[in-house]
Design an enzyme around this catalytic site. Structure first.
Site, PDB file in Angstrom:
ATOM      1  N   ILE A  10       0.820  -1.220   0.000  1.00  0.00           N
ATOM      2  CA  ILE A  10       0.000   0.000   0.000  1.00  0.00           C
ATOM      3  C   ILE A  10       0.855   1.273   0.000  1.00  0.00           C
ATOM      4  O   ILE A  10       0.383   2.343  -0.389  1.00  0.00           O
ATOM      5  CB  ILE A  10      -0.981  -0.019   1.201  1.00  0.00           C
ATOM      6  CG1 ILE A  10      -2.209   0.852   0.895  1.00  0.00           C
ATOM      7  CG2 ILE A  10      -0.300   0.403   2.497  1.00  0.00           C
ATOM      8  CD1 ILE A  10      -3.394   0.575   1.782  1.00  0.00           C
ATOM      9  N   ASN A  23      -3.001   0.018  15.637  1.00  0.00           N
ATOM     10  CA  ASN A  23      -3.524  -0.491  16.914  1.00  0.00           C
ATOM     11  C   ASN A  23      -3.924   0.720  17.748  1.00  0.00           C
ATOM     12  O   ASN A  23      -3.636   1.861  17.377  1.00  0.00           O
ATOM     13  CB  ASN A  23      -2.504  -1.379  17.631  1.00  0.00           C
ATOM     14  CG  ASN A  23      -1.229  -0.638  17.951  1.00  0.00           C
ATOM     15  OD1 ASN A  23      -1.236   0.335  18.701  1.00  0.00           O
ATOM     16  ND2 ASN A  23      -0.120  -1.062  17.358  1.00  0.00           N
ATOM     17  N   GLY A  31       3.643  -5.383  10.424  1.00  0.00           N
ATOM     18  CA  GLY A  31       2.710  -5.528   9.310  1.00  0.00           C
ATOM     19  C   GLY A  31       2.611  -4.261   8.482  1.00  0.00           C
ATOM     20  O   GLY A  31       3.594  -3.544   8.280  1.00  0.00           O
ATOM     21  N   ASP A  33       1.232  -1.493   9.239  1.00  0.00           N
ATOM     22  CA  ASP A  33       1.507  -0.349  10.118  1.00  0.00           C
ATOM     23  C   ASP A  33       3.011  -0.020  10.087  1.00  0.00           C
ATOM     24  O   ASP A  33       3.413   1.152   9.890  1.00  0.00           O
ATOM     25  CB  ASP A  33       1.056  -0.722  11.541  1.00  0.00           C
ATOM     26  CG  ASP A  33       0.933   0.461  12.481  1.00  0.00           C
ATOM     27  OD1 ASP A  33       1.093   1.606  12.023  1.00  0.00           O
ATOM     28  OD2 ASP A  33       0.670   0.232  13.677  1.00  0.00           O
ATOM     29  N   THR A 121      -6.709  -8.790   8.945  1.00  0.00           N
ATOM     30  CA  THR A 121      -6.520 -10.173   8.455  1.00  0.00           C
ATOM     31  C   THR A 121      -5.089 -10.689   8.622  1.00  0.00           C
ATOM     32  O   THR A 121      -4.754 -11.763   8.123  1.00  0.00           O
ATOM     33  CB  THR A 121      -6.928 -10.316   6.970  1.00  0.00           C
ATOM     34  OG1 THR A 121      -6.012  -9.559   6.156  1.00  0.00           O
ATOM     35  CG2 THR A 121      -8.347  -9.854   6.726  1.00  0.00           C
ATOM     36  N   ILE A 123      -2.034  -9.926  11.754  1.00  0.00           N
ATOM     37  CA  ILE A 123      -1.762 -10.190  13.172  1.00  0.00           C
ATOM     38  C   ILE A 123      -3.060 -10.321  13.981  1.00  0.00           C
ATOM     39  O   ILE A 123      -3.127 -11.088  14.941  1.00  0.00           O
ATOM     40  CB  ILE A 123      -0.859  -9.061  13.721  1.00  0.00           C
ATOM     41  CG1 ILE A 123       0.534  -9.191  13.087  1.00  0.00           C
ATOM     42  CG2 ILE A 123      -0.748  -9.091  15.246  1.00  0.00           C
ATOM     43  CD1 ILE A 123       1.357  -7.940  13.108  1.00  0.00           C
TER      44      ILE A 123
HETATM   45  N1  AR6 Z   1       0.722  -3.164   2.131  1.00  0.00           N
HETATM   46  C1  AR6 Z   1      -0.543  -3.661   2.124  1.00  0.00           C
HETATM   47  N2  AR6 Z   1      -0.939  -4.661   2.906  1.00  0.00           N
HETATM   48  C2  AR6 Z   1      -0.020  -5.188   3.759  1.00  0.00           C
HETATM   49  C3  AR6 Z   1       1.310  -4.734   3.833  1.00  0.00           C
HETATM   50  C4  AR6 Z   1       1.667  -3.659   2.963  1.00  0.00           C
HETATM   51  N3  AR6 Z   1       2.896  -3.144   2.946  1.00  0.00           N
HETATM   52  N4  AR6 Z   1       1.959  -5.465   4.776  1.00  0.00           N
HETATM   53  C5  AR6 Z   1       1.073  -6.359   5.261  1.00  0.00           C
HETATM   54  N5  AR6 Z   1      -0.126  -6.209   4.642  1.00  0.00           N
HETATM   55  P1  AR6 Z   1      -1.546  -6.565   9.626  1.00  0.00           P
HETATM   56  P2  AR6 Z   1      -3.893  -6.361  11.406  1.00  0.00           P
HETATM   57  C6  AR6 Z   1      -1.391  -6.940   4.813  1.00  0.00           C
HETATM   58  O1  AR6 Z   1      -0.952  -7.661  10.462  1.00  0.00           O
HETATM   59  O2  AR6 Z   1      -4.211  -7.800  11.193  1.00  0.00           O
HETATM   60  C7  AR6 Z   1       0.269  -4.156  13.579  1.00  0.00           C
HETATM   61  O3  AR6 Z   1       1.336  -4.492  14.397  1.00  0.00           O
HETATM   62  C8  AR6 Z   1      -1.348  -8.314   5.429  1.00  0.00           C
HETATM   63  O4  AR6 Z   1      -1.077  -9.317   4.427  1.00  0.00           O
HETATM   64  O5  AR6 Z   1      -0.647  -5.514   9.109  1.00  0.00           O
HETATM   65  O6  AR6 Z   1      -5.014  -5.361  11.296  1.00  0.00           O
HETATM   66  C9  AR6 Z   1      -0.589  -3.044  14.157  1.00  0.00           C
HETATM   67  O7  AR6 Z   1       0.182  -2.107  14.868  1.00  0.00           O
HETATM   68  C10 AR6 Z   1      -2.762  -8.469   5.963  1.00  0.00           C
HETATM   69  O8  AR6 Z   1      -3.615  -9.001   4.963  1.00  0.00           O
HETATM   70  O9  AR6 Z   1      -2.736  -5.798  10.443  1.00  0.00           O
HETATM   71  C11 AR6 Z   1      -1.526  -3.803  15.051  1.00  0.00           C
HETATM   72  O10 AR6 Z   1      -0.920  -4.082  16.291  1.00  0.00           O
HETATM   73  C12 AR6 Z   1      -3.205  -7.025   6.243  1.00  0.00           C
HETATM   74  O11 AR6 Z   1      -2.187  -6.180   5.693  1.00  0.00           O
HETATM   75  C13 AR6 Z   1      -1.768  -5.097  14.298  1.00  0.00           C
HETATM   76  O12 AR6 Z   1      -0.603  -5.281  13.492  1.00  0.00           O
HETATM   77  C14 AR6 Z   1      -3.363  -6.691   7.702  1.00  0.00           C
HETATM   78  O13 AR6 Z   1      -2.305  -7.288   8.435  1.00  0.00           O
HETATM   79  C15 AR6 Z   1      -2.949  -4.995  13.388  1.00  0.00           C
HETATM   80  O14 AR6 Z   1      -3.226  -6.248  12.836  1.00  0.00           O
END
Ligand code: AR6
Length: 168
Positions: A10, A23, A31, A33, A121, A123
């Site tokens: 993204i 969060n 991730g 973030d 989807t 963490i």
């Molecule tokens: N661009 C787009 N999507 C991504 C990217 C990227 N660069 N990197 C990962 N994803 P997550 P959550 C996708 O874990 O489940 C953080 O530590 C990934 O494949 O990033 O909402 C926050 O600070 C997945 O489908 O977010 C919170 O503590 C999606 O992004 C926690 O993680 C969401 O995965 C939030 O968990």
């Protein structure tokens, strides 16, 4: 309202707003973030800290807006998705709130296009198919922007979204 699906990261998307799956601390994480803060630079964290000082933590389903620093987008909208437990804690409603409140906040800031990651989807362990049944339908019921892009980072989400929205 145009809806697009893109496979990739993204942080590369040139749009008015990109959404961060943050969060409640708003102070960064891993991730998507982590990628947004890393690529956008420290100015994003500084603004998040100012918001924290003013209004405290961000509740699940709510959204706040900051600058996008070095990112190609104009703004970052940070929303807090639900941690998936057993589906018995209003997870779907809370996830829908993330999409809806992000759209409303974009509109309020005169932004016309927005890109979403697949919130919760990773963490936060929300089942991908169930999350995908929430996201586009919520967007379609809130048709207030010109363009919405679903940015799918992993193959599973990309396939689910393509099938759901009838993309080839
Ligand atoms: N661009 C787009 N999507 C991504 C990217 C990227 N660069 N990197 C990962 N994803 P997550 P959550 C996708 O874990 O489940 C953080 O530590 C990934 O494949 O990033 O909402 C926050 O600070 C997945 O489908 O977010 C919170 O503590 C999606 O992004 C926690 O993680 C969401 O995965 C939030 O968990």
């Amino acid at each position: 309202m145009k809806i697009k699906i893109i496979k990739g990261g993204i942080t590369k998307i040139e749009t008015d707003a990109i959404v961060n799956a943050a969060n409640s601390s708003l102070l960064g994480g891993s991730g998507v973030d982590g990628a947004i803060h890393r690529t956008g630079g420290s100015v994003i964290l500084e603004e998040c800290q100012q918001i924290r000082n003013k209004q405290g933590k961000c509740k699940t389903g709510e959204a706040v807006i900051t600058t996008a620093g070095n990112l190609p987008a104009k703004k970052v909208i940070h929303t807090v998705g639900p941690v998936y437990q057993k589906g018995e804690n209003k997870e779907k409603e809370l996830l829908a709130n993330c999409y809806k409140n992000s759209m409303l906040l974009a509109k309020k800031n005169h932004l016309q296009s927005i890109a979403f990651p697949n919130i919760s989807t990773g963490i936060y362990r929300f089942p991908k198919q169930v999350a995908a049944e929430v996201a586009p339908s919520t967007i379609k019921s809130t048709p207030i922007l010109d363009e919405v892009i679903f940015v799918c980072f992993d193959n599973e989400n990309y396939t689910i979204y393509k099938n759901l929205l009838n993309y080839e």
